[in-house]
Enzyme design. Structure first.
Site, PDB file in Angstrom:
ATOM      1  N   ASP A  50      34.359  61.343  33.013  1.00 48.24           N
ATOM      2  CA  ASP A  50      35.081  61.144  31.770  1.00 48.24           C
ATOM      3  C   ASP A  50      34.155  61.304  30.558  1.00 48.24           C
ATOM      4  O   ASP A  50      34.607  61.288  29.412  1.00 48.24           O
ATOM      5  CB  ASP A  50      35.805  59.796  31.751  1.00 48.24           C
ATOM      6  CG  ASP A  50      34.885  58.598  31.895  1.00 48.24           C
ATOM      7  OD1 ASP A  50      33.659  58.788  32.069  1.00 48.24           O
ATOM      8  OD2 ASP A  50      35.384  57.458  31.833  1.00 48.24           O
ATOM      9  N   LYS A  63      36.442  58.289  41.107  1.00 49.43           N
ATOM     10  CA  LYS A  63      35.437  57.277  40.780  1.00 49.43           C
ATOM     11  C   LYS A  63      36.024  56.265  39.817  1.00 49.43           C
ATOM     12  O   LYS A  63      36.765  56.637  38.896  1.00 49.43           O
ATOM     13  CB  LYS A  63      34.189  57.904  40.157  1.00 49.43           C
ATOM     14  CG  LYS A  63      33.094  56.851  39.826  1.00 49.43           C
ATOM     15  CD  LYS A  63      31.794  57.495  39.389  1.00 49.43           C
ATOM     16  CE  LYS A  63      31.831  57.977  37.973  1.00 49.43           C
ATOM     17  NZ  LYS A  63      31.988  56.875  36.984  1.00 49.43           N
ATOM     18  N   GLU A 108      23.970  52.704  37.056  1.00 47.95           N
ATOM     19  CA  GLU A 108      23.575  53.256  35.760  1.00 47.95           C
ATOM     20  C   GLU A 108      22.876  52.232  34.882  1.00 47.95           C
ATOM     21  O   GLU A 108      23.315  51.081  34.758  1.00 47.95           O
ATOM     22  CB  GLU A 108      24.798  53.805  35.005  1.00 47.95           C
ATOM     23  CG  GLU A 108      24.436  54.387  33.640  1.00 47.95           C
ATOM     24  CD  GLU A 108      25.568  55.139  32.958  1.00 47.95           C
ATOM     25  OE1 GLU A 108      25.341  55.670  31.853  1.00 47.95           O
ATOM     26  OE2 GLU A 108      26.676  55.193  33.536  1.00 47.95           O
TER      27      GLU A 108
END
Length: 275
Positions: free
Chosen positions: A51, A120, A189
């Site tokens: 995204d 995801k 992340e």
């Protein structure tokens, strides 16, 4: 079996990615268009239709405004351009945080309309039950812990996570719950190297790091960052090219030739047949 079937390249799938835990590192990059997906396909195990396309392709300030229609359109393009890599499509903000049944319906729509091999989701505190619901019904799901871009408005920006003991414990627990729910891989992340290694050792699925050190089972970057298409890139990105500079040079050369009337030349011009 027909020759067509024998020659067809088998695309990687969730079991192939999951089986790489602790083995050769997984190579992953984002892709948003067919030509870029084709160029990345041979080098990558997994292409993520992230995204991040909201910011990278459409110029949005963050990923919150990305829609299902945008993800599906770009997912279709990446599937057309790639042949071998597993393709995973991000579920956009608002498409999975509610009831698990609604999340499942949206995931099925993405997979049916794109042909992608998985989706995801960002693994917030309420998401493991949703992951389990989808996995039990045949949807391969990749999780995402640590810095979660869809939470940017809550966090007040893109900030590294797990800086104190409470934060570390929360992310580790989210990773464990995500793995236990059935995610085939987990993106990690924006966390410290020690936490990334702890998560990688604690969960069965492979971890795919972005700003999380080489201690993960694989790595992913936003391709446009890696290729140098922007003036600024995050600390965790290594630039492997300077495509912005190349594009600017090519555009300047083109403008020069147009103004000098040296383009188009004879090689680029159609002529009427004589006689």
């Amino acid at each position: 079996m027909s020759a067509h079937r024998e020659d067809k390249i088998r695309r990687l799938a969730a079991p192939d990615i999951a089986a790489r835990k602790g083995g050769e590192p997984l190579v992953c990059l984002t892709a948003y268009t067919a030509p870029v997906a084709a160029a990345l396909d041979d080098a990558c195990d997994l292409l993520l239709v992230g995204d991040s396309l909201g910011m990278v392709v459409h110029g949005l300030p963050n990923t919150v405004g990305v829609t299902m229609e945008m993800m599906i359109l770009h997912g279709q393009a990446v599937m057309r351009g790639s042949k071998r890599a597993m393709v995973v499509v991000d579920m956009p903000f608002g498409s999975y945080e509610g009831a698990p049944k609604e999340a499942y319906a949206n995931a099925v729509r993405i997979m049916k309309e794109t042909g992608a091999q998985g989706v995801k989701v960002e693994s917030g505190p309420t998401i493991p039950d949703t992951i389990a619901y989808m996995v039990r019904r045949g949807v391969p799901v990749m999780g995402h812990v640590g810095l979660r871009p869809q939470a940017v408005l809550v966090d007040g920006g893109f900030k590294a996570k797990g800086k104190d003991e409470a934060g570390r414990a929360l992310i580790l627990e989210e990773a464990r719950l995500t793995a236990e729910a059935g995610a085939f891989a987990v993106v990690v992340e924006g966390v410290a190297e020690s936490l990334a290694r702890e998560i990688t050792a604690a969960i069965a699925p492979p971890t795919i790091g972005i700003g999380a050190s080489a201690g993960c089972d694989g790595q992913i970057l936003v391709t446009d960052d890696m290729l140098g298409l922007f003036d600024w890139t995050p600390k965790f990105v290594r630039r492997y090219a300077d495509l912005k500079g190349e594009i600017e040079r090519a555009a300047a050369d083109y403008a020069r030739d147009v103004k000098a009337r040296t383009f188009p030349g004879e090689a680029e011009t159609y002529y009427a047949k004589k006689g």
